[in-house]
Scaffold this motif. Sequence first.
Motif, PDB file in Angstrom:
ATOM      1  N   ALA A 152      -5.237  -0.007 -16.105  1.00 30.93           N
ATOM      2  CA  ALA A 152      -3.885  -0.039 -16.722  1.00 30.93           C
ATOM      3  C   ALA A 152      -3.089  -0.854 -16.276  1.00 30.93           C
ATOM      4  N   SER A 153      -2.016  -1.286 -17.246  1.00 30.02           N
ATOM      5  CA  SER A 153      -0.931  -2.339 -16.459  1.00 30.02           C
ATOM      6  C   SER A 153       0.332  -1.494 -16.041  1.00 30.02           C
ATOM      7  N   GLY A 154       0.998  -2.127 -15.081  1.00 32.66           N
ATOM      8  CA  GLY A 154       2.234  -1.396 -14.374  1.00 32.66           C
ATOM      9  C   GLY A 154       2.420  -1.749 -12.929  1.00 32.66           C
ATOM     10  N   GLY A 155       3.117  -1.004 -12.419  1.00 34.20           N
ATOM     11  CA  GLY A 155       3.898  -1.394 -11.004  1.00 34.20           C
ATOM     12  C   GLY A 155       2.630  -0.846 -10.165  1.00 34.20           C
ATOM     13  N   GLN A 156       2.461  -1.834  -9.322  1.00 34.52           N
ATOM     14  CA  GLN A 156       1.173  -1.751  -8.292  1.00 34.52           C
ATOM     15  C   GLN A 156       1.718  -1.327  -6.794  1.00 34.52           C
ATOM     16  N   ALA A 157       0.862  -0.947  -5.958  1.00 33.11           N
ATOM     17  CA  ALA A 157       1.086  -0.640  -4.660  1.00 33.11           C
ATOM     18  C   ALA A 157       1.691  -1.693  -3.987  1.00 33.11           C
ATOM     19  N   CYS A 158       1.351  -3.021  -4.198  1.00 37.34           N
ATOM     20  CA  CYS A 158       1.789  -4.073  -3.615  1.00 37.34           C
ATOM     21  C   CYS A 158       3.233  -4.668  -3.921  1.00 37.34           C
ATOM     22  N   GLY A 159       3.716  -3.830  -4.787  1.00 34.95           N
ATOM     23  CA  GLY A 159       5.097  -4.084  -5.342  1.00 34.95           C
ATOM     24  C   GLY A 159       5.341  -5.221  -6.667  1.00 34.95           C
ATOM     25  N   GLU A 160       3.831  -5.643  -7.183  1.00 40.10           N
ATOM     26  CA  GLU A 160       3.659  -6.616  -8.082  1.00 40.10           C
ATOM     27  C   GLU A 160       3.616  -5.695  -9.388  1.00 40.10           C
ATOM     28  N   GLU A 161       3.480  -6.452 -10.561  1.00 43.08           N
ATOM     29  CA  GLU A 161       3.486  -5.769 -11.891  1.00 43.08           C
ATOM     30  C   GLU A 161       2.419  -6.531 -12.608  1.00 43.08           C
ATOM     31  N   GLY A 162       1.374  -5.685 -13.220  1.00 38.24           N
ATOM     32  CA  GLY A 162       0.290  -6.363 -14.239  1.00 38.24           C
ATOM     33  C   GLY A 162      -0.666  -5.425 -14.247  1.00 38.24           C
ATOM     34  N   ALA A 163      -1.813  -5.965 -14.905  1.00 36.07           N
ATOM     35  CA  ALA A 163      -3.079  -5.246 -15.027  1.00 36.07           C
ATOM     36  C   ALA A 163      -3.759  -4.972 -13.988  1.00 36.07           C
ATOM     37  N   GLY A 164      -4.357  -3.824 -13.599  1.00 36.94           N
ATOM     38  CA  GLY A 164      -5.253  -3.613 -12.337  1.00 36.94           C
ATOM     39  C   GLY A 164      -4.894  -2.218 -11.996  1.00 36.94           C
ATOM     40  N   ARG A 165      -4.057  -1.483 -12.467  1.00 39.22           N
ATOM     41  CA  ARG A 165      -3.861  -0.151 -11.903  1.00 39.22           C
ATOM     42  C   ARG A 165      -5.018   0.771 -12.326  1.00 39.22           C
TER      43      ARG A 165
END
Length: 404
Positions: A152-165
């Motif tokens: 999915a796309s959205g906020g990530q644990a590293c603080g960035e946004e994008g596809a990878g969730r």
Amino acid sequence: MPLTGKHILLGVSAGIAAYKSCDLVRRLMDAGARVRVVMTPRAAEFVAPLTFQALSGHPVRLSAFDAGAEAGMDHIELARWADCVLVAPATADLMARLAQGMADDLLTTLCLATEAPVCLAPAMNRAMWAHAATRANAQCLVGRGVHLLGPASGGQACGEEGAGRMLEPGELVAALRERFTDGPLAGRRVLITAGPTREPVDPVRFVGNRSSGRMGYAVAAAAAAAGARVCLVSGPVALPSPPGVERVAVETALEMHAAVMERVAQAEVFISTAAVADYRVAEPALEKIKKRADILELRLVRNPDILAEVAARPDAPFTVGFAAETGDLERHARAKLEAKGLDMIAANDVSAGRGFDAEENALEVLWPGGGTSLGRQPKTALARALVALVARRMEAAGRNPGPA
């Protein structure tokens, strides 16, 4: 219930999303599944194995050399026990090792040894997911029959946004339910085109159109949910790949033509939702065209008609076209249906911007001797209705869409 009594082997690799897998175990068991958990050694640094043991009610396996476990159920028996292997999270490292056929820990060994379906829920930083190596590994795995659920796309644990969730636990459970439900296209191979094409004018400009790809991606997701093995040939869009769908990225009409013709012989259904450019620039400039003259003339040449070429094949799949019209919808669509020899055509009104880049749409679906209307609704629901209609029309035409 589709998951009742099913044996789900949950693999957990070393990503921060491993904490979500605790909830996933609970949700799978609530859905009636029997769950066993296998972790990579490094995954135990994110979540303690005891947590999964408490949730599943069974010891967690971390090593292929667990003498105590081997005495009761060795790794081959565990591979045979599973009705489905779900790896969530599936890190970039785990995907790379599986793509190379490595068996250097218990989890990868099980993925190689099992004859059950293998599903991966990718979870990683957006740049890692976008990296060419990861994309190649993902395509390789899908080509071997592995099902990708997400990301999915959205906020990530590293603080960035994008596809990878990683998909949320509820979404993963829903995806598994669909895998254990015999859909109307179960076992069939479906080839779908989606999105626009871009025809280069020079290195920085192109001729394109307003297609967002939303409808095509919704159709791909609906076909996968109906049990089909789906390959999606996509022009440039800002959409994540639908779960369980193989995606082939192209840019121009000629690239889309080549990708389709390479794969169509294996397809039993072809659905052309892409807005393919009818023309391309005859001689794109090798350098950026400078603004000098008041008038710039471009010579255009016709692109191949992918849809007509597929329909004309002696071994043509059940072929469904799309028609975007701005007036006299049914007449133009019926003419296209007959001229190209299609099995079905779905027409939509794009006048005044309707249809393009919108969440909802409506379709007039026509076939030789008949037709029906699919009223305005979200594209996801519209896609499901269209896929169900395709299955019914295949059956009516004597091209049984049920399991092979």
